[in-house]
Structures are given as C-alpha cells and as structure tokens.
Design an enzyme around this catalytic site. Structure first.
Site, PDB file in Angstrom:
ATOM      1  N   HIS A  21       0.825  -1.202   0.000  1.00 50.87           N
ATOM      2  CA  HIS A  21       0.000   0.000   0.000  1.00 50.87           C
ATOM      3  C   HIS A  21       0.863   1.258   0.000  1.00 50.87           C
ATOM      4  O   HIS A  21       2.071   1.219   0.267  1.00 50.87           O
ATOM      5  CB  HIS A  21      -0.951   0.003   1.201  1.00 50.87           C
ATOM      6  CG  HIS A  21      -0.273   0.015   2.541  1.00 50.87           C
ATOM      7  ND1 HIS A  21       0.012   1.172   3.228  1.00 50.87           N
ATOM      8  CD2 HIS A  21       0.184  -0.999   3.323  1.00 50.87           C
ATOM      9  CE1 HIS A  21       0.604   0.880   4.378  1.00 50.87           C
ATOM     10  NE2 HIS A  21       0.723  -0.436   4.463  1.00 50.87           N
TER      11      HIS A  21
ATOM     12  N   CYS B 213       1.848  -2.866   6.604  1.00 53.37           N
ATOM     13  CA  CYS B 213       2.405  -4.087   6.043  1.00 53.37           C
ATOM     14  C   CYS B 213       3.641  -3.729   5.232  1.00 53.37           C
ATOM     15  O   CYS B 213       4.721  -3.590   5.767  1.00 53.37           O
ATOM     16  CB  CYS B 213       1.353  -4.787   5.205  1.00 53.37           C
ATOM     17  SG  CYS B 213      -0.042  -5.414   6.165  1.00 53.37           S
TER      18      CYS B 213
END
Length: 273
Positions: free
Chosen positions: A193, A209
C-alpha cells in the site's frame, strides 16, 4: 564474296565465339543447388524503457481528485528510489518479490531486469512470508481498522467496520493505492500500500504491512494486473519460508464483499502496533 565481306563475317564469328566462351565461364562458376541460408541475427535483448528523472517521477501530481505533494528526493537514500536494476530474484517476469531484509520490492521484468522500489515495513510486514497473489486492487482505498485495533485505540471507533471505515484520502493509512494479497481461497489481510510518510521508506516502522511512497504505489499499481504472483521473503536467494504460526494483526479488516476467494490461510493472530 568480297574481301571486306569476309573480314566482317570473320569478325562477327570471333565475337560470337568469345561471348559463348564467357557464358560457359559464368556457368562454370554458378551452382545448381540452393545456396546456404542467410544467417539471422539474434533478436535484440529486451531493454526496459527508462523511468525518467527523480524530479519528474516524484513530483507533485493530481490523481483522482487528490493533489499529491512532491517528494523531497534529496532527503531519501537514493537506494530506495525507483530504479531499473539487474534482477536478483530468479523469479519469472511479472512476479512481485518483497525482500523484507533489505527493504526492497522488485517487479521482475523481461531480459533479466527488475524495477526496484524502496519500502517501509511494519510489524505485519516482518511477520509474514510466503507466496500470495494480487487478488484485488483499489485506488484510494477505504480503510477499516481491525476490531482489535479499535479496542486498543477507541479514537478509531469512528472508522470501524460498523461505521463504514475511513474513506480514501491523503490521510488514509493505505495511501493512494492498495494491492490486496490472497493465499489459497482467503484474504491474507496483508497489503502492499501507499503512504504519505516518505521518511519511513527503507525503515522499520510501527504499523502497516509493506508501504511505498504514494508515487511509487501508483506506478506499481499501473504495471501489475490482478492475479500477479507475489513472493515475500526474508532475503533474496534464500528459500521462501512457510508462513509463521505467530503473525501480526494486519492493517485493515478485509477486502470488501464480492472479491474472489482462492484458498485457505492460517488464522491471523497477535497485533500490529
């Protein structure tokens, strides 16, 4: 017959004789069978088109109604800026490889090349490894914090699943794009992301993440289709480890209803922050 006529006829005869001899000589030098096949040059090696200069790649941009600011590239270690490098992964073209040891993400290309991006890794990024597939992609994704996160941080209640999550925007933790990774038939809840926090690239951070600079995740998003294979490994060249039993709670609550499921994944436990 006059002497003149004789001389002309004799000269003509000699000329015809000479032409015949020449034709015979040419015929003797030619071959009656097919000649050797022409040697075909090898096809040129694939060369990845240049990416452009950093000021252009990381300059301000307007995207889907949001104005992204320029990234101060001179304040970032240039190892972590987007660049074309020799592929160190050995994976087939089209594969994404995340090297969690060195904070790099590689998109493998043809001709032994790869596009390399710098990444920041949260705890969820360190505590997951294995194979996955990009099953869903979203521009300016909605963020829905997991219930466990909301329980620890009550101020996030307004963005809980029952309250509809946080709409996409410049302050959204998932940034300008998110690639949702599935394994088997289930969402791993593991994400590639974007992030506005450019200073966290190349570092280990508290949350998330695998985060990329927003300009980089937009570039990656446009290059990879759904079903792109992803390999997450602790170090390039090492065998891919199985997913560990103890892993972090991921950054969000899951892919929206309607996404295609592909296979089982172990239960996700523990926490991200």
């Amino acid at each position: 017959m006059s002497d003149a006529s004789f001389r002309i006829s004799r000269r003509g005869f000699l000329n015809l004789t000479a032409l015949g001899a020449a034709s015979a000589a040419v015929s003797a030098c030619s071959t009656t069978g097919p000649g050797p096949e022409p040697v075909q040059p090898p096809p040129p090696a694939y060369v990845e088109p240049p990416l452009g200069d950093y000021e252009t790649m990381y300059g301000p941009m307007s995207d889907n109604g949001f104005d992204l600011p320029a990234i101060p590239v001179n304040k970032i270690d240039h190892r972590f800026l987007r660049q074309i490098v020799p592929d160190p992964t050995g994976q087939r073209p089209g594969t994404i490889v995340v090297d969690t040891t060195n904070h790099f993400l590689y998109l493998v290309r043809e001709g032994g090349q790869a596009i390399r991006y710098g990444v920041g890794l949260g705890r969820a990024g360190f505590e997951w490894s294995g194979d996955a597939v990009v099953q869903w992609k979203q521009k300016w994704p909605k963020w829905t914090p997991p219930d466990e996160m909301v329980a620890r941080q009550p101020e996030l209640t307004q963005f809980s699943a029952k309250n509809g999550g946080m709409q996409g925007g410049l302050k959204n933790p998932l940034g300008a794009r998110a690639l949702y990774l599935f394994q088997g038939n289930q969402d791993t809840l593991y994400r590639l992301h974007g992030s506005p926090e450019w200073w966290s690239i190349g570092k280990s951070v508290s949350s998330g993440c695998v985060r990329l600079i927003n300009q980089d995740i937009i570039d990656l998003y446009d290059r990879v289709p759904n079903k792109t294979p992803v390999v997450v490994t602790a170090d390039i060249g090492e065998p891919v480890a199985d997913m560990p039993e103890r892993r972090a709670i991921p950054i969000d609550n899951g892919v929206p209803t309607g996404s295609i499921l592909l296979g089982p994944v172990r239960q996700l436990t523990n926490e991200i922050f």
